[in-house]
Write a protein that holds these residues in place. Structure first.
Motif, PDB file in Angstrom:
ATOM      1  N   TYR A   1       0.979  11.564  -2.600  1.00 39.75           N
ATOM      2  CA  TYR A   1       2.041  10.561  -2.515  1.00 39.75           C
ATOM      3  C   TYR A   1       3.257  11.147  -1.800  1.00 39.75           C
ATOM      4  O   TYR A   1       3.703  12.243  -2.099  1.00 39.75           O
ATOM      5  CB  TYR A   1       2.404  10.142  -3.949  1.00 39.75           C
TER       6      TYR A   1
ATOM      7  N   PRO B   1       0.823  -1.210   0.000  1.00 40.21           N
ATOM      8  CA  PRO B   1       0.000   0.000   0.000  1.00 40.21           C
ATOM      9  C   PRO B   1       0.858   1.262   0.000  1.00 40.21           C
ATOM     10  O   PRO B   1       1.942   1.293   0.575  1.00 40.21           O
ATOM     11  CB  PRO B   1      -0.798  -0.122   1.296  1.00 40.21           C
ATOM     12  N   LEU B   2       0.355   2.299  -0.636  1.00 37.01           N
ATOM     13  CA  LEU B   2       1.096   3.556  -0.745  1.00 37.01           C
ATOM     14  C   LEU B   2       1.207   4.260   0.602  1.00 37.01           C
ATOM     15  O   LEU B   2       0.328   4.139   1.450  1.00 37.01           O
ATOM     16  CB  LEU B   2       0.365   4.493  -1.711  1.00 37.01           C
ATOM     17  N   GLU B   3       2.276   5.010   0.754  1.00 39.57           N
ATOM     18  CA  GLU B   3       2.409   5.912   1.890  1.00 39.57           C
ATOM     19  C   GLU B   3       1.983   7.290   1.411  1.00 39.57           C
ATOM     20  O   GLU B   3       2.573   7.850   0.490  1.00 39.57           O
ATOM     21  CB  GLU B   3       3.849   5.927   2.400  1.00 39.57           C
ATOM     22  N   LEU B   4       0.946   7.818   2.036  1.00 39.71           N
ATOM     23  CA  LEU B   4       0.362   9.083   1.581  1.00 39.71           C
ATOM     24  C   LEU B   4       0.368  10.128   2.686  1.00 39.71           C
ATOM     25  O   LEU B   4       0.272   9.801   3.869  1.00 39.71           O
ATOM     26  CB  LEU B   4      -1.079   8.861   1.110  1.00 39.71           C
TER      27      LEU B   4
ATOM     28  N   GLU C   1      -4.889   4.246  -0.908  1.00 42.06           N
ATOM     29  CA  GLU C   1      -3.628   3.492  -0.897  1.00 42.06           C
ATOM     30  C   GLU C   1      -3.638   2.318  -1.867  1.00 42.06           C
ATOM     31  O   GLU C   1      -2.598   1.793  -2.235  1.00 42.06           O
ATOM     32  CB  GLU C   1      -3.348   2.975   0.523  1.00 42.06           C
TER      33      GLU C   1
END
Length: 425
Positions: A103, A84-87, A137
């Motif tokens: 992002y 999952p992305l770190e936002l 994410e």
């Protein structure tokens, strides 16, 4: 018989059932999809069997969504999708009605760009998930490629989900957050006239609705482009692709999944699902509006072709009468009525004058051949063509629902097409 023996028999029965389903699934899975055997032949059959062996209390509302979320996480692991992305949060509504994220990037690089006074265009992503699950994410590792190849700033919207927040909460959140981003574009260092929206599945429907609503004030919200990726536009009759892929070869969403998703979105629980599964959920009032809309849009011949195709599919299927009586179906249909009459849930019901607002942007719509929602896109394209509304339809053959976020060949092909359209605007 001891408790342990009973447990062993139950476990063996489940294994046998899963194996039988896997063998059945093996006969209908499309080998063009290039997906792992364990996913299409084991995970999807297991997902289909589970609601049938668990008590109703465990397959409705949040319990149903918990199972779906678990399967989605397992799916990501099997397909080796990125983490999952770190936002970072850019803005959050004080009442919890939406959030804008960005992002996480190299802050030193970012500050240098801002000091140079360079304004970028922006892309706003709205995730899918049947209005009930998913997250910003979930775009996975595709984000870095999108930002690099388009040279635009990428934003994400978090909106409220069913069953806790039913229709139209999510739509209202997305409209509010997109308006905020336009209104604050100067402070964010982005070019107001270079903002595009994109989303997949329910997100594809959301970006279309947002565009239609905001382009009425195109001087304030000059949306440059809209990218609707395999959108979920139709909650009326099941279209031919819903029968053709009633058991999804890609194991993402089966025909029987659509009914509980709809009910959870409208009612907050999977009640009245059986009425939708049998296509008994449309009152006479809804059916009249359906016929009127088809005529007004000038797509009668096209819809007749679809209906003939549906009848051919039905003729080879075993038709079930359902476990509830006609009175219950009538009651459920009445409950569905107020929701089905809204154009936000059925693109066919969009007044032509509102639909023509899409001429004020570059509207791109993407379909996948092996997709239960494929014909949602085809109907929309027929409407746009009939009304002479400018659009671009991009179709991909070896492609399936949810592939945009997958680390697969189909996913990469679809991503490349979307990025190419974004970059060309």
């Amino acid at each position: 018989m001891t408790s342990f023996a009973r447990f062993c028999i139950c476990l063996l029965s489940i294994i046998v059932a899963l194996f039988a389903c896997a063998m059945y699934q093996h006969c209908i899975t499309d080998d063009r999809l290039d997906l792992p055997f364990v996913y299409t032949h084991v995970l999807n059959p297991f997902k289909r069997v589970l609601p049938k062996v668990l008590p109703p209390s465990m397959t409705q509302g949040t319990a149903f969504l918990d199972v779906i979320a678990f399967m989605a996480n397992l799916r990501n692991r099997i397909l080796d999708n990125k983490a999952p992305l770190e936002l970072d949060t850019v803005h959050k509504d004080k009442d919890g009605k939406g959030e804008i994220l960005r992002y996480k990037k190299d802050r030193e690089q970012q500050s240098q760009g801002e000091q140079n006074g360079k304004r970028k265009g922006a892309l706003i992503y709205i995730h899918g998930g049947a209005y009930a699950f998913g997250s910003p994410e979930g775009l996975s590792g595709t984000v870095a490629e999108i930002e690099t190849e388009t040279g635009k700033e990428l934003f994400f919207i978090r909106y409220r989900l069913a069953p806790q927040h039913r229709f139209p909460a999510g739509i209202q959140d997305c409209i509010g957050m997109v308006k905020w981003l336009f209104d604050n574009s100067e402070d964010l260092g982005i070019t107001k006239n270079d903002i595009q929206l994109f989303g997949d599945s329910a997100g594809g429907s959301l970006v279309t609705i947002i565009a239609i609503e905001l382009l009425e004030q195109s001087d304030l919200y000059p949306i440059k482009g809209v990218h609707a990726i395999y959108p979920w536009y139709n909650m009326l009759y099941d279209l031919p692709s819903a029968y053709e892929f009633s058991v999804d070869p890609a194991g993402v969403v089966n025909q029987e999944d659509l009914a509980p998703f709809m009910a959870i979105y409208f009612f907050g629980e999977a009640t009245c699902s059986e009425t939708k599964e049998l296509n008994q959920h449309m009152t006479q009032n809804v059916q009249r509006k359906y016929r009127s809309a088809v005529k007004e849009l000038g797509i009668e011949e096209y819809i007749k072709l679809l209906e003939d195709k549906i009848e051919r599919f039905k003729s080879v299927e075993k038709q079930e009468t359902g476990g509830i009586g006609d009175d219950e179906h009538h009651k459920c249909a009445k409950r569905y009525e107020e929701f089905l009459l809204k154009y936000q849930n059925n693109i066919l019901f969009t007044p032509p004058e509102k639909l023509k607002l899409l001429n004020k942007t570059h509207f791109n719509i993407y379909s996948c051949e092996i997709d239960i929602l494929r014909d949602d896109t085809y109907v929309m394209v027929a409407m746009l063509e009939s009304l002479n509304i400018s659009h671009t339809h991009i179709h991909t053959e070896n492609c399936y629902h949810a592939s945009f976020n997958d680390n697969t060949l189909a996913g990469k092909i679809l991503q490349e097409k979307v990025v190419a359209c974004m970059s060309s605007l």
